[in-house]
Design a protein around this motif. Sequence first.
Motif, PDB file in Angstrom:
ATOM      1  N   ALA D 232       0.821  -1.212   0.000  1.00  0.00           N
ATOM      2  CA  ALA D 232       0.000   0.000   0.000  1.00  0.00           C
ATOM      3  C   ALA D 232       0.854   1.261   0.000  1.00  0.00           C
ATOM      4  N   LEU D 233       1.876   1.269   0.838  1.00  0.00           N
ATOM      5  CA  LEU D 233       2.624   2.506   1.054  1.00  0.00           C
ATOM      6  C   LEU D 233       3.700   2.715  -0.002  1.00  0.00           C
ATOM      7  N   LEU D 234       4.310   1.637  -0.470  1.00  0.00           N
ATOM      8  CA  LEU D 234       5.290   1.777  -1.548  1.00  0.00           C
ATOM      9  C   LEU D 234       4.605   2.150  -2.857  1.00  0.00           C
ATOM     10  N   SER D 235       3.290   2.064  -2.906  1.00  0.00           N
ATOM     11  CA  SER D 235       2.591   2.481  -4.127  1.00  0.00           C
ATOM     12  C   SER D 235       2.390   3.992  -4.178  1.00  0.00           C
ATOM     13  N   ILE D 236       2.749   4.681  -3.111  1.00  0.00           N
ATOM     14  CA  ILE D 236       2.748   6.147  -3.157  1.00  0.00           C
ATOM     15  C   ILE D 236       4.015   6.559  -3.897  1.00  0.00           C
ATOM     16  N   GLY D 237       3.834   7.357  -4.933  1.00  0.00           N
ATOM     17  CA  GLY D 237       4.928   7.588  -5.871  1.00  0.00           C
ATOM     18  C   GLY D 237       6.249   7.997  -5.255  1.00  0.00           C
ATOM     19  N   THR D 238       6.197   8.714  -4.197  1.00  0.00           N
ATOM     20  CA  THR D 238       7.382   9.336  -3.638  1.00  0.00           C
ATOM     21  C   THR D 238       8.130   8.458  -2.642  1.00  0.00           C
ATOM     22  N   VAL D 239       7.533   7.320  -2.295  1.00  0.00           N
ATOM     23  CA  VAL D 239       8.090   6.463  -1.235  1.00  0.00           C
ATOM     24  C   VAL D 239       9.116   5.492  -1.817  1.00  0.00           C
ATOM     25  N   LYS D 240      10.331   5.536  -1.297  1.00  0.00           N
ATOM     26  CA  LYS D 240      11.417   4.692  -1.812  1.00  0.00           C
ATOM     27  C   LYS D 240      11.850   3.610  -0.833  1.00  0.00           C
ATOM     28  N   GLY D 241      11.261   3.592   0.357  1.00  0.00           N
ATOM     29  CA  GLY D 241      11.632   2.563   1.307  1.00  0.00           C
ATOM     30  C   GLY D 241      10.669   2.557   2.464  1.00  0.00           C
ATOM     31  N   ILE D 242      10.608   1.418   3.139  1.00  0.00           N
ATOM     32  CA  ILE D 242       9.735   1.303   4.309  1.00  0.00           C
ATOM     33  C   ILE D 242      10.383   0.327   5.277  1.00  0.00           C
ATOM     34  N   GLU D 243      10.215   0.603   6.559  1.00  0.00           N
ATOM     35  CA  GLU D 243      10.687  -0.355   7.561  1.00  0.00           C
ATOM     36  C   GLU D 243       9.689  -0.403   8.710  1.00  0.00           C
ATOM     37  N   PHE D 244       9.613  -1.559   9.338  1.00  0.00           N
ATOM     38  CA  PHE D 244       8.654  -1.792  10.422  1.00  0.00           C
ATOM     39  C   PHE D 244       9.421  -2.044  11.711  1.00  0.00           C
ATOM     40  N   GLY D 245       8.865  -1.538  12.816  1.00  0.00           N
ATOM     41  CA  GLY D 245       9.551  -1.724  14.093  1.00  0.00           C
ATOM     42  C   GLY D 245      10.948  -1.149  13.997  1.00  0.00           C
ATOM     43  N   ASP D 246      11.943  -1.929  14.412  1.00  0.00           N
ATOM     44  CA  ASP D 246      13.314  -1.419  14.356  1.00  0.00           C
ATOM     45  C   ASP D 246      13.881  -1.409  12.937  1.00  0.00           C
ATOM     46  N   GLY D 247      13.270  -2.147  12.052  1.00  0.00           N
ATOM     47  CA  GLY D 247      13.643  -2.114  10.646  1.00  0.00           C
ATOM     48  C   GLY D 247      15.114  -2.360  10.397  1.00  0.00           C
ATOM     49  N   PHE D 248      15.740  -1.466   9.646  1.00  0.00           N
ATOM     50  CA  PHE D 248      17.141  -1.669   9.284  1.00  0.00           C
ATOM     51  C   PHE D 248      18.050  -1.690  10.513  1.00  0.00           C
ATOM     52  N   ALA D 249      17.646  -0.991  11.554  1.00  0.00           N
ATOM     53  CA  ALA D 249      18.469  -1.011  12.771  1.00  0.00           C
ATOM     54  C   ALA D 249      18.533  -2.418  13.377  1.00  0.00           C
ATOM     55  N   ALA D 250      17.478  -3.195  13.169  1.00  0.00           N
ATOM     56  CA  ALA D 250      17.446  -4.556  13.723  1.00  0.00           C
ATOM     57  C   ALA D 250      18.498  -5.457  13.104  1.00  0.00           C
ATOM     58  N   THR D 251      19.000  -5.054  11.940  1.00  0.00           N
ATOM     59  CA  THR D 251      20.003  -5.910  11.288  1.00  0.00           C
ATOM     60  C   THR D 251      21.312  -5.906  12.063  1.00  0.00           C
ATOM     61  N   GLN D 252      21.455  -4.952  12.983  1.00  0.00           N
ATOM     62  CA  GLN D 252      22.675  -4.868  13.773  1.00  0.00           C
ATOM     63  C   GLN D 252      22.468  -5.415  15.189  1.00  0.00           C
ATOM     64  N   LEU D 253      21.270  -5.932  15.422  1.00  0.00           N
ATOM     65  CA  LEU D 253      20.977  -6.458  16.760  1.00  0.00           C
ATOM     66  C   LEU D 253      21.157  -7.972  16.810  1.00  0.00           C
ATOM     67  N   ARG D 254      21.333  -8.454  18.028  1.00  0.00           N
ATOM     68  CA  ARG D 254      21.324  -9.886  18.282  1.00  0.00           C
ATOM     69  C   ARG D 254      19.878 -10.321  18.571  1.00  0.00           C
ATOM     70  N   GLY D 255      19.613 -11.568  18.392  1.00  0.00           N
ATOM     71  CA  GLY D 255      18.285 -12.089  18.719  1.00  0.00           C
ATOM     72  C   GLY D 255      17.901 -11.772  20.148  1.00  0.00           C
TER      73      GLY D 255
END
Lengths: 353, 353, 353, 353
Positions: D232-255
């Motif tokens: 839904a949100l990436l279909s808005i023309g101007t939106v180039k990325g989306i993340e939920f919760g910690d999103g990209f920051a979570a990639t640096q976290l441990r489980g």
Amino acid sequence: MPGNSFGTLFKLMTFGESHGPAIGVVLDGVPPLLDLDVSDIQKELDRRKPGQSAVTTPRKEGDIVEILSGVFEGKTTGAPLAMMIRNEDQRSKDYGEIKDKFRPGHADYTYQEKFGIRDYRGGGRSSGRETACRVAAGAVAKKYLETLGIRIVAYTKSVGNIVAETIDYDVIESNIVRCPDAKKAVEMEALIKDLRGQGDSIGGVVEAVVMGCPVGLGDPCFDKLHAMLGHALLSIGTVKGIEFGDGFAATQLRGSENNDAFYQEGDRVRTKTNHAGGSLGGISTGEDITMRLALKPPSSITVLQKTVDRFGADQDIQVHGRHDPCICPRAIPVVEAMIAVTILDLFLIQKAF
Amino acid sequence: MPGNSFGTLFKLMTFGESHGPAIGVVLDGVPPLLDLDVSDIQKELDRRKPGQSAVTTPRKEGDIVEILSGVFEGKTTGAPLAMMIRNEDQRSKDYGEIKDKFRPGHADYTYQEKFGIRDYRGGGRSSGRETACRVAAGAVAKKYLETLGIRIVAYTKSVGNIVAETIDYDVIESNIVRCPDAKKAVEMEALIKDLRGQGDSIGGVVEAVVMGCPVGLGDPCFDKLHAMLGHALLSIGTVKGIEFGDGFAATQLRGSENNDAFYQEGDRVRTKTNHAGGSLGGISTGEDITMRLALKPPSSITVLQKTVDRFGADQDIQVHGRHDPCICPRAIPVVEAMIAVTILDLFLIQKAF
Amino acid sequence: MPGNSFGTLFKLMTFGESHGPAIGVVLDGVPPLLDLDVSDIQKELDRRKPGQSAVTTPRKEGDIVEILSGVFEGKTTGAPLAMMIRNEDQRSKDYGEIKDKFRPGHADYTYQEKFGIRDYRGGGRSSGRETACRVAAGAVAKKYLETLGIRIVAYTKSVGNIVAETIDYDVIESNIVRCPDAKKAVEMEALIKDLRGQGDSIGGVVEAVVMGCPVGLGDPCFDKLHAMLGHALLSIGTVKGIEFGDGFAATQLRGSENNDAFYQEGDRVRTKTNHAGGSLGGISTGEDITMRLALKPPSSITVLQKTVDRFGADQDIQVHGRHDPCICPRAIPVVEAMIAVTILDLFLIQKAF
Amino acid sequence: MPGNSFGTLFKLMTFGESHGPAIGVVLDGVPPLLDLDVSDIQKELDRRKPGQSAVTTPRKEGDIVEILSGVFEGKTTGAPLAMMIRNEDQRSKDYGEIKDKFRPGHADYTYQEKFGIRDYRGGGRSSGRETACRVAAGAVAKKYLETLGIRIVAYTKSVGNIVAETIDYDVIESNIVRCPDAKKAVEMEALIKDLRGQGDSIGGVVEAVVMGCPVGLGDPCFDKLHAMLGHALLSIGTVKGIEFGDGFAATQLRGSENNDAFYQEGDRVRTKTNHAGGSLGGISTGEDITMRLALKPPSSITVLQKTVDRFGADQDIQVHGRHDPCICPRAIPVVEAMIAVTILDLFLIQKAF
């Protein structure tokens, strides 16, 4: 080239060729917590399977269904419910007769043209065998509809020009034609056997009734109840027509004859007659939903026919094999199944609002 | 409660009530670069509009369509094509008679039960008025199909028990019943007028033919050509049955009579007969696609009828107003439209593969 | 509760629980006449399967796929292509620890609430095991895309805070982290092993590129190329974010920095930079389609955690078993697969017009 | 080329070009009996409309919405709800600059290639103007969600590298940047004005939160909550990325850092942290659903740029007109609207089971 899936919330996708490794169906949108045992499915498949009586094909197929997913400890989980039937009886056979020749009344020619390739063994995807998957799907839907008090009955109304005159539901499964008129059933059986002896086949009418359907199913304007049922039932290969309520007979009636007068029965609004066949404006009225289906005579006959082959040459053809001389008895569980999946889908959609 | 959209690649969504501000349709998936003028749409709407002849409702509505989007410099752009028709003739009227009473044969009761609310003015969403939107959509589809050499013709085959005996396409639009048999047309016209005089109505059969359809349209197994057409056409409120090719008559035939023998004609495989009605295995054969539709007698009659009201009380009802005594003549452009949108959608799907 | 199907013309429906009889997928809308061998599928599954290296779960599963339908004499027929993988390694096990306790980071709680029932054995339907079906589907899509010259590459861009600095596609499959920077791959591998030793896990970023995509894929306005890819890729359980082109970095740029200037290269309009990531207005430009995915650290860790059980009581939990300490290496074929099925679907849709 | 519709049970189809006669949207599947007044729609449109403040385009458009159907006596009827906004300000203008030249960052080139035709006036269908239709649709969805206690808030998290540090919902609508940090809002406003002065533009991050969402929305496996929101949100023309919760920051976290521990709060299972952003296994947990969107700098700038024209010639281009130097403030109601329609659709689907 899609087209092998059906439904909006209760969705089915079927697969399989008559002579491939297996056929099957995946159901997406099965309500969870429904009691379900493999025997619920098998019971319906046994009503459809070949070799069940003297008026069906003598071909023997076990049609043993396996549930691959979606059921846990005897209950549906809401996850996709996949079912598979291994194909048996796949002896290496001479398909020379149909490999290149187009069988009249069959999909050989149209598949070849549409896809540019065709699994010619026994009809491949166009085989009536795919209807077993519909029956399996319908068995799940029926289990759910039973919990709602919705019951679906179908039966052979006519074979050729022999028409059932009495409708006794208790008689249907007690004769091999699945006719609700025990006396006419005997005549129908004789006619079918006679035609099989001649290597020929005969059409018939299947009538179906949905009882106990709540008011309000079906959606204006394109997804009317009977439009959805029409889509579902006309997708059975052998069905060439469908009518609801009085159907074609209503074209000869006046409005004053065809309109069903409303009256009050306790809390419920009912109609004194049911010319409409259980829907008004495409929405169920709560009265019985009634319909009749025209089933063409099976195309596989040993009578000599004229055709052409893939190379454009004139050919004679005799379609040998063990075929159904009249498809009505075996089509009945398929008809019930397609009605069940359609009604369940419309029920779920209505429940959402 | 959705159900107001139709199609997979060529999609329509219609809106509007008979007595609201406007009705309309949005088409998503219109092929770009199609020449299109508003007159292409208006022409078809004029064939459907009320008040066009002595056998239709005398209600006068201009039904002037406006294109709101999707056309630029006389060509479609591939963007959604929206069309709107403002409702006229919305004088403040006494709807007391139908506000609380359920008209027999109408959707008043089922809408009330399904939605818990009902725009009772002239049927609201359940009014036949919504079919104008289908005609507008069909006009766009027809324009595209014309470029492919596909032609759709529909006509009144019978009114009550008067049946057309000759089929002359050139005669259809020259009589107000849209019957291809000029002689029978006179009888039909007389019958309709007679019934209107009585405040009653009559049903009829509409027959339709698709010519020039390429081989290969329609998708196994649930989206067979005639299943899709069945869905489309049974969604027209007045249609109670449909049959393809020989339809119900085929149930009395033997396989040896019903199978269409193939022969070669130049590059093309053809069939000598067309009992199948243009499809095999759910896929078009290239022969004419033929079908017949059962149209019930219009439900709006001034004859006194029994009914109940919203409060459960018995009531008498007379449905006054300016209604069609036989819907066949005005249903014909609607039938053609629904066929056109269905065939176009299947054509685009096939083109994708 | 549906949601297990994806696609418009190239449709997949997947099924199966991690500890049920089998998992699988049915593809509806496979273009016919595509050369396809079971080894094309198995090859991709082997890239995803557990036990393949020292940085993945040591669990051993053969993941042997069987094609059940849709392929005849080495070519797709246009009929549904069903594939099944029997589950192995289903020894009777003590699931007491997770039967009633909700594992943090897992779907135990939400499935229980949503469905009222849960196949608690190894996660059931919510297990990452379902992604094998996506890989099988993607393998078919990839075969078709290859014939169009479209190539998809995905790789581990970062693990924790170790980021690949050089991108050499040839290096990707030569290290077990699937990192395009051989030097950083060594560091990543060490980090993953270290965390596994601690019973913990780590997240990472997967980057993907589609090369050779024609101009014109993706549909305004809701089905934009990156909206469709976003839907597809965010449906992989472990993915918490996605960005296209410069993505979040673009939020700090000026228009004059972010706009990609057009220039002409032979017959083709190209852009000098590719901040946009291969699409403008939701439609592919012909430049590389680039995206990055945020993968969370796997939730299954043996570190002691706090939780509650089904009965509302506080509980400690340690999730034993053989789990992936970092999912990036095994997620890569899944990412490629979802991209492939999405691009193929959009390609077919565009071909229809 | 379809793609202008969205949703399964609550469906929208939008239409209209920026300089055509009108834009609009039809909603199919609106629950009946919802109180709805045109002011409910207009209020949201006014938050999106151009010319509302010193940081948006000074272009003046009334954006007056008209409800064409689906509402009767102040309540929705369950019939399609159509809304239309007439385009104003369509003075004959010189589009020479953009008729043949492809504006960098815009869809001119891709539309031309995809459709072979392009309504070049102001972007036509690719104009941000179409988002007004989304806002109108979202206003209806919001009204329904309110009755369920579901609330959606979006705000400007950052503009360029200026990031909100405090989040005070009450502050959002009190500054023209719609930033929840009053102090940073001043800085953001200054930056935007500065860039406008330079004829340039700047990107930003919009953050959104859904509060009060019940447990259980979202469907495994392809229709996960965040996959649907992502679509839904990436279909808005101007939106180039989306993340939920910690999103990209979570990639640096441990489980052990990223997993949210469960605890019991009265009848309800809750999590102490919300790294997951409100969903587990693709299904809502009942915690706040949190997400961040990357919005690119608007492509329309007066800074001189390099491009090519339709004929392959190099060209300089300056995009004159009255454009938004930062789209965040006006994107916020669009973001909320797309979230609302998605959540409502998932709610209805869940209600069906």
